[in-house]
Design an enzyme around this catalytic site. Sequence first.
Site, PDB file in Angstrom:
ATOM      1  N   TRP A   1      -7.670  17.630 -14.179  1.00  0.00           N
ATOM      2  CA  TRP A   1      -8.550  18.807 -14.121  1.00  0.00           C
ATOM      3  C   TRP A   1      -7.787  20.129 -14.215  1.00  0.00           C
ATOM      4  O   TRP A   1      -8.393  21.195 -14.160  1.00  0.00           O
ATOM      5  CB  TRP A   1      -9.413  18.794 -12.862  1.00  0.00           C
ATOM      6  CG  TRP A   1      -8.688  18.510 -11.570  1.00  0.00           C
ATOM      7  CD1 TRP A   1      -7.522  19.060 -11.128  1.00  0.00           C
ATOM      8  CD2 TRP A   1      -9.110  17.606 -10.546  1.00  0.00           C
ATOM      9  NE1 TRP A   1      -7.182  18.570  -9.899  1.00  0.00           N
ATOM     10  CE2 TRP A   1      -8.145  17.661  -9.506  1.00  0.00           C
ATOM     11  CE3 TRP A   1     -10.212  16.765 -10.394  1.00  0.00           C
ATOM     12  CZ2 TRP A   1      -8.249  16.908  -8.339  1.00  0.00           C
ATOM     13  CZ3 TRP A   1     -10.306  16.013  -9.227  1.00  0.00           C
ATOM     14  CH2 TRP A   1      -9.342  16.085  -8.218  1.00  0.00           C
ATOM     15  N   ASP A   2      -6.478  20.112 -14.349  1.00  0.00           N
ATOM     16  CA  ASP A   2      -5.698  21.350 -14.477  1.00  0.00           C
ATOM     17  C   ASP A   2      -5.013  21.422 -15.841  1.00  0.00           C
ATOM     18  O   ASP A   2      -5.526  22.037 -16.768  1.00  0.00           O
ATOM     19  CB  ASP A   2      -4.673  21.453 -13.348  1.00  0.00           C
ATOM     20  CG  ASP A   2      -5.318  21.668 -11.989  1.00  0.00           C
ATOM     21  OD1 ASP A   2      -6.246  22.493 -11.915  1.00  0.00           O
ATOM     22  OD2 ASP A   2      -4.906  21.029 -11.009  1.00  0.00           O
ATOM     23  N   ARG A   3      -3.858  20.783 -15.967  1.00  0.00           N
ATOM     24  CA  ARG A   3      -3.124  20.810 -17.230  1.00  0.00           C
ATOM     25  C   ARG A   3      -3.923  20.173 -18.363  1.00  0.00           C
ATOM     26  O   ARG A   3      -3.852  20.624 -19.515  1.00  0.00           O
ATOM     27  CB  ARG A   3      -1.780  20.103 -17.048  1.00  0.00           C
ATOM     28  CG  ARG A   3      -0.810  20.876 -16.194  1.00  0.00           C
ATOM     29  CD  ARG A   3       0.400  20.060 -15.775  1.00  0.00           C
ATOM     30  NE  ARG A   3       0.105  19.135 -14.693  1.00  0.00           N
ATOM     31  CZ  ARG A   3       1.029  18.499 -13.975  1.00  0.00           C
ATOM     32  NH1 ARG A   3       2.315  18.697 -14.259  1.00  0.00           N
ATOM     33  NH2 ARG A   3       0.695  17.678 -13.001  1.00  0.00           N
TER      34      ARG A   3
ATOM     35  N   CYS B   1      -2.999  14.492 -17.100  1.00  0.00           N
ATOM     36  CA  CYS B   1      -1.910  14.969 -16.239  1.00  0.00           C
ATOM     37  C   CYS B   1      -1.910  14.054 -15.021  1.00  0.00           C
ATOM     38  O   CYS B   1      -1.768  12.848 -15.159  1.00  0.00           O
ATOM     39  CB  CYS B   1      -2.088  16.439 -15.879  1.00  0.00           C
ATOM     40  SG  CYS B   1      -3.737  16.901 -15.306  1.00  0.00           S
ATOM     41  N   SER B   2      -2.100  14.600 -13.844  1.00  0.00           N
ATOM     42  CA  SER B   2      -2.209  13.757 -12.650  1.00  0.00           C
ATOM     43  C   SER B   2      -3.671  13.388 -12.404  1.00  0.00           C
ATOM     44  O   SER B   2      -4.058  12.232 -12.512  1.00  0.00           O
ATOM     45  CB  SER B   2      -1.620  14.476 -11.435  1.00  0.00           C
ATOM     46  OG  SER B   2      -0.234  14.694 -11.611  1.00  0.00           O
ATOM     47  N   ASP B   3      -4.482  14.395 -12.086  1.00  0.00           N
ATOM     48  CA  ASP B   3      -5.899  14.145 -11.820  1.00  0.00           C
ATOM     49  C   ASP B   3      -6.806  14.575 -12.967  1.00  0.00           C
ATOM     50  O   ASP B   3      -8.015  14.371 -12.902  1.00  0.00           O
ATOM     51  CB  ASP B   3      -6.322  14.855 -10.531  1.00  0.00           C
ATOM     52  CG  ASP B   3      -5.636  14.257  -9.308  1.00  0.00           C
ATOM     53  OD1 ASP B   3      -5.492  13.022  -9.262  1.00  0.00           O
ATOM     54  OD2 ASP B   3      -5.222  15.020  -8.410  1.00  0.00           O
TER      55      ASP B   3
ATOM     56  N   ASN C   1       0.819  -1.209   0.000  1.00  0.00           N
ATOM     57  CA  ASN C   1       0.000   0.000   0.000  1.00  0.00           C
ATOM     58  C   ASN C   1       0.852   1.257   0.000  1.00  0.00           C
ATOM     59  O   ASN C   1       0.529   2.246  -0.659  1.00  0.00           O
ATOM     60  CB  ASN C   1      -0.934  -0.001   1.216  1.00  0.00           C
ATOM     61  CG  ASN C   1      -2.040  -1.022   1.077  1.00  0.00           C
ATOM     62  OD1 ASN C   1      -2.418  -1.381  -0.036  1.00  0.00           O
ATOM     63  ND2 ASN C   1      -2.546  -1.509   2.200  1.00  0.00           N
TER      64      ASN C   1
ATOM     65  N   LYS D   1     -11.167  22.730 -10.607  1.00  0.00           N
ATOM     66  CA  LYS D   1     -11.537  23.137  -9.245  1.00  0.00           C
ATOM     67  C   LYS D   1     -11.395  24.653  -9.089  1.00  0.00           C
ATOM     68  O   LYS D   1     -10.465  25.142  -8.442  1.00  0.00           O
ATOM     69  CB  LYS D   1     -10.685  22.389  -8.227  1.00  0.00           C
ATOM     70  CG  LYS D   1     -10.815  20.876  -8.344  1.00  0.00           C
ATOM     71  CD  LYS D   1     -10.322  20.157  -7.109  1.00  0.00           C
ATOM     72  CE  LYS D   1      -8.835  20.279  -6.927  1.00  0.00           C
ATOM     73  NZ  LYS D   1      -8.365  19.502  -5.752  1.00  0.00           N
TER      74      LYS D   1
ATOM     75  N   ILE E   1       0.842  22.625 -10.278  1.00  0.00           N
ATOM     76  CA  ILE E   1       0.217  23.850  -9.780  1.00  0.00           C
ATOM     77  C   ILE E   1       1.120  24.607  -8.816  1.00  0.00           C
ATOM     78  O   ILE E   1       1.059  25.838  -8.738  1.00  0.00           O
ATOM     79  CB  ILE E   1      -1.140  23.549  -9.106  1.00  0.00           C
ATOM     80  CG1 ILE E   1      -0.961  22.616  -7.894  1.00  0.00           C
ATOM     81  CG2 ILE E   1      -2.125  22.972 -10.106  1.00  0.00           C
ATOM     82  CD1 ILE E   1      -2.209  22.445  -7.055  1.00  0.00           C
TER      83      ILE E   1
END
Length: 655
Positions: A378-380, A374-376, A286, A416, A312
């Site tokens: 919602w940005d890049r 990108c990662s999640d 984990n 976001k 960010i």
Amino acid sequence: MEHIRTTKVEQVKLLDRFSTNNKSLTGTLYLTATHLLFIDAHQKETWILHHHIASVEKLALTTSGCPLVIQCKNFRIVHFIVPRERDCHDIYNSLLQLSKQAKYEDLYAFSYNPKQNDTERLNGWQLIDLAAEYERMGVPNANWQLSDANREYKVCETYPRELYVPRTASRPVIVGSSNFRSKGRLPVLSYCQQGTEAAICRCSQPLSGFSARCLEDEHLLQAISKANPGNRYMYVVDTRPKLRMQSWWDTQKDIGRIIVRISSKIWNDEKIRESDEKKRLNAMANRAAGKGYENEDNYSNIRFQFVGIENIHVMRSSLQKLLEVNGSKGLSVNDFYSGLESSGWLRHIKAVLDAAIFLAKAIVVENASVLVHCSDGWDRTSQVCSLGSLLLDSYYRTMKGFMVLIEKDWISFGHKFSERCGHLDGDPKEVSPVFTQFLECVWHLTEQFPQAFEFNEAFLLQIHEHIHSCQFGNFLGNCQKEREELRLKEKTYSLWPFLLADKKKYLNPLYSSKSQRLTVLEPNTASFNFKFWRNMYHQFDRTLHPRQSVLNIIMNMNEQNKQLEEDVKDLEAKIKQCKSGILTKDLLHAVHPESPSLKTSLCLKEQSLLPVKDTLRAVEGSSPADNRYCDYTEEFSKSEPAVVSLEYGVARMTC
């Protein structure tokens, strides 16, 4: 109002931070429930929304009073000198409370009342229809379908209810892929190129750990590839820097080797019970389980591409460095450009544009579909998908189309806004200028292609103003599910109809819709094409702007030409009546008018460059007398313009 201790302070000085002789204006400072208001001796008003305030700083007491410096999210900086320290302390504490609200219901949008009834409010929210937008792109079709898997937000809470996926993707494939992706953000359609059906899709990073794989996710990517009949391979574009991802992957491999060694020792140690062995192995697994990128060995017909946009936190730091350079007084040219380079801001803008250009070329030149993450996601991902669509589709370069683009790739797909813009009193590390970068990229495109965009710079600045103002409901919340829970469509108003009502202010006089209808933009990202956006970062420092604007002059000339054309048509109609024998005294006078009777001015200098309209404020928080579009004729006659203003009409725009 319970946070306001002092509502009025007189004899307050407002300093010009770039004035060479320390000029100031003396006036009265007021605090209301929503605004800070300064009225100088000439009755000129300066309004600042509490939600625009990013920071308040009370400096050491001086002989002239107590300095109070307010920095705003729209890059405005005001420097007050309050006569008494006690009053300054009260104002300071009040602004700290008023600028950081604890809950959404306390934001300005929930009390703002533009005097519209419920029907008008609803019509405003229905102005943008994303289902109609996908229909415009030709979706659903033989290869793409509308899925109801997320109808109750059970697959992904941060995605919209309506998801467009390949027609061959079954519900188990959709759910399985969602479970394999960070935050459940599975690959879905963002844009479909009409005619070729090459697509831009978006998602978050896979939860691949050491060597984990997901058959459903592999099947979904294969389905996306097959949904494009023109090309069987597709690009997977990871917007993160490659070196960091390679370092992450090497770390995961090292941890994996350690786990193998430890587990081997555990299994060989007879003193440890079987249950303990499993617990330890699970705990280590984990801790080691991470997030990464797709393994090309598991995905057929994909080509991997890193484009190198920073996260960010790097962007927030870069903007802070840029603002420090902007706020420095008396910098030499070398020091300014050195500071601009050190901030890395324009380098980041270039990286975002380069990523969008890669998308456009992949679709146009290679006819290949592209999956962006990108990662999640919602940005890049929002930056690159929206800019790529903007380069490909001229519709998004119209005023209405640009609103649709923001609703589609930013609002509906869960950028976001409230966290990135700091609407509430939350974690400051979540604040980042992601959407500001997007707008700046669009501005650079308008500079390279001045005829390609229906809207002007003022339109971009106005949108930027309202992502922070919290006056309208569009940008509140972090995803659609959260916005529905807040009932924003019932309790707040949409920004878009208000912008369209003032469409004339935001029109680009150089726009040519016919020549740009089928054009794919191919921007040049050589270093000399990037420049400092003065009208964004110094829009309120009027002393730094020139006295005239070429674009405003062109807009006035266009208006005059339209009026002249109407005059000519009227005269031609009356001449035609004269030739037919219908001649009256009034008609004869109309055919031979006195020179002043023409509606247009004979001399351009007789007219102000932009007329004053007090019917609607351009930015909530400014009085009609202090509107950004006010005429500067009176101010130009003074030795030096006023210090701080919400205006930018003539004095801002440059060629």
